[in-house]
Design an enzyme around this catalytic site. Structure first.
Site, PDB file in Angstrom:
ATOM      1  N   SER A 159       0.826  -1.204   0.000  1.00  0.00           N
ATOM      2  CA  SER A 159       0.000   0.000   0.000  1.00  0.00           C
ATOM      3  C   SER A 159       0.870   1.268   0.000  1.00  0.00           C
ATOM      4  CB  SER A 159      -0.940  -0.066   1.192  1.00  0.00           C
ATOM      5  OG  SER A 159      -1.928   0.907   1.089  1.00  0.00           O
ATOM      6  N   HIS A 169      -7.452  -5.710   0.150  1.00  0.00           N
ATOM      7  CA  HIS A 169      -6.298  -4.851   0.440  1.00  0.00           C
ATOM      8  C   HIS A 169      -5.597  -5.282   1.735  1.00  0.00           C
ATOM      9  CE1 HIS A 169      -4.201  -1.031  -0.367  1.00  0.00           C
ATOM     10  NE2 HIS A 169      -4.162  -0.853   0.936  1.00  0.00           N
TER      11      HIS A 169
END
Ligand SMILES: *[C@@H]1O[C@H](CO)[C@@H](O)[C@H](O)[C@H]1NC(C)=O
Length: 432
Positions: A197, A404
């Site tokens: 990320s 995610h």
């Protein structure tokens, strides 16, 4: 509706900030908080390890599970003091300390820390898995998080200037300083890099702004890559993004420059459910976030691990990190921080508009690991980034429900992602 959420956040920021000047002390209050909740919720903490793992620091956790643990401090060129955690070798396999092994540097995402790579335990966490597989594992911590909340001169509790950074600084200064330090200590010319990320965003910032750093990386693995956000999948967050600059300016004006500090956002009620800490300045954001997070988490990581995850996450950040993502979404462009006025941009960059990061400077050998269920990185944006990179390729996780957060904590991350990265790193070692 989202407009009102944005406004609510700002209003709440202002109100809570005004009423709650205290409540900034860290670890002691945190330990008390957990003790209190443990006594209130004995069922939640039925397993002693869950309680302990939610509260121990990263180095203590590594030691608890029988791995070698080292802590290192690195000072950046702009005087932030960062803490790195190292697992120099394995416990069961590859455990001879005298053997030279390839070095891998692992960098966490927004509001996270090095804890991401150990809290799910030796079977599942990337840090341990790589140590067992024969790597010397170094885990970074970005400025402003729980472990890197320090500066040679500025006090994070009282200085607004301390919090005057985005992931641009994390890439330009922090990753550069940590990688140089690791190279110096290990005597190696280059490291493998794994980022998640924001750890992918800041890598791209570094290698585009300081192209000489490309040579310091062997293979590079960017999990859930976030840079091009033209097709940002989350409608809610995209709407919020439009308020990002207002939010950052207002936040700074009222002194709220740090957000999501460790132990300040979530807690558990008597039923063992995750709830927001009500006197928190981001309570409205928290109320929005929890249903989304819980729905994902129950499907992907065991519910009994949630106290451990939320004991270490969020780990703290500057409001401007969020605001810079907000700009990236609302501008549909991967650019440096845009100041409020063109004149400020001119002074900072020599142009009226903040410049784009020059992707053509990035020459490292990069694999983008993405998933179609990622609500923060759209497939089409990841593929566009892959095309723009000189040595980039994209790999889709072969499970459509992979999220995610799964890249950090998911029960299937080892089989679906980490094993592949490990093989690619060994391939690189064999062929170079
Ligand atoms: C933040 O940094 C910019 C330059 O990068 C500077 O213009 C601004 O005054 C700084 N703000 C604070 C509060 O330190």
């Amino acid at each position: 509706m989202l407009k009102s959420v944005g406004v609510l956040i700002i209003v709440t920021l202002a109100v809570v900030r005004a009423e709650e000047p205290a409540a900034r002390s860290r670890s002691s209050s945190r330990a008390e908080w957990v003790r209190e909740h443990r006594s209130q919720n004995p069922r939640l903490y039925a397993n002693e390890d869950i309680y302990e793992d939610a509260t121990l620091s990263v180095p203590d956790l590594i030691r608890k599970y029988g791995y070698p643990s080292e802590t290192h401090h690195v000072t950046t060129d702009d005087n932030y003091i960062l803490e790195m955690h190292r697992i120099p070798h394995g416990r069961d396999k590859n455990n001879d300390p005298s053997v030279a092994r390839p070095v891998v540097f692992v960098m966490h995402g927004l509001i996270s820390s090095s804890a991401d790579y150990i809290i799910m335990g030796p079977e599942r966490s990337l840090g341990y898995i790589l140590a067992e597989e024969g790597f010397d594992v170094w885990m970074g911590n970005a400025r402003g998080n729980y472990y890197s909340r320090a500066h040679t001169r500025l006090n994070p509790d009282s200085s607004t200037s301390f919090w005057n950074f985005t992931w641009d600084h994390i890439g330009y200064y922090d990753i550069a300083a940590m990688v140089d330090y690791v190279l110096a200590i290990t005597g190696r010319p280059a490291v493998h890099y794994i980022g998640h990320s924001q750890g992918t965003t800041s890598f791209l910032v570094l290698t585009s702004l300081r192209p000489e750093y490309n040579d310091k990386f062997k293979s590079v693995h960017l999990m859930a890559p976030v840079a091009f956000m033209d097709n940002f999948p989350s409608e809610d967050l995209a709407s919020l993004a439009r308020y990002s600059l207002t939010l950052a300016n207002l936040g700074t004006a009222i002194g709220l420059d740090e957000v999501f500090a460790k132990g300040t956002v979530f807690t558990f009620n008597e039923q063992g459910e995750i709830v927001c800490i009500e006197d928190n300045s981001l309570v409205n954001f928290c109320r929005w976030f929890i249903p989304a997070f819980s729905a994902q988490s129950l499907a992907h990581f065991p519910a009994d691990m949630l106290p451990v995850i939320l004991g270490h996450t969020p780990a703290g950040s500057a409001l401007k990190q969020f605001a810079h993502y907000g700009q990236t979404i609302s501008n549909a462009a991967f650019r440096r921080w845009s100041y409020t006025t063109p004149v400020q941009n001119l002074l900072a960059y020599g142009s009226l508009r903040a410049p784009s990061y020059d992707i053509s400077n990035i020459k490292a050998d990069i694999t983008l690991h993405y998933s179609v269920a990622d609500t923060l990185a759209a497939e089409v944006d990841v593929l566009a980034l892959s095309d723009a990179l000189q040595n980039g390729k994209a790999k889709r996780v072969p499970l459509d429900k992979f999220t995610h957060f799964d890249f950090a904590w998911g029960t299937t991350a080892k089989e679906l992602v980490y094993d592949d990265i490990k093989e690619a790193m060994w391939d690189y070692e064999r062929t170079h």
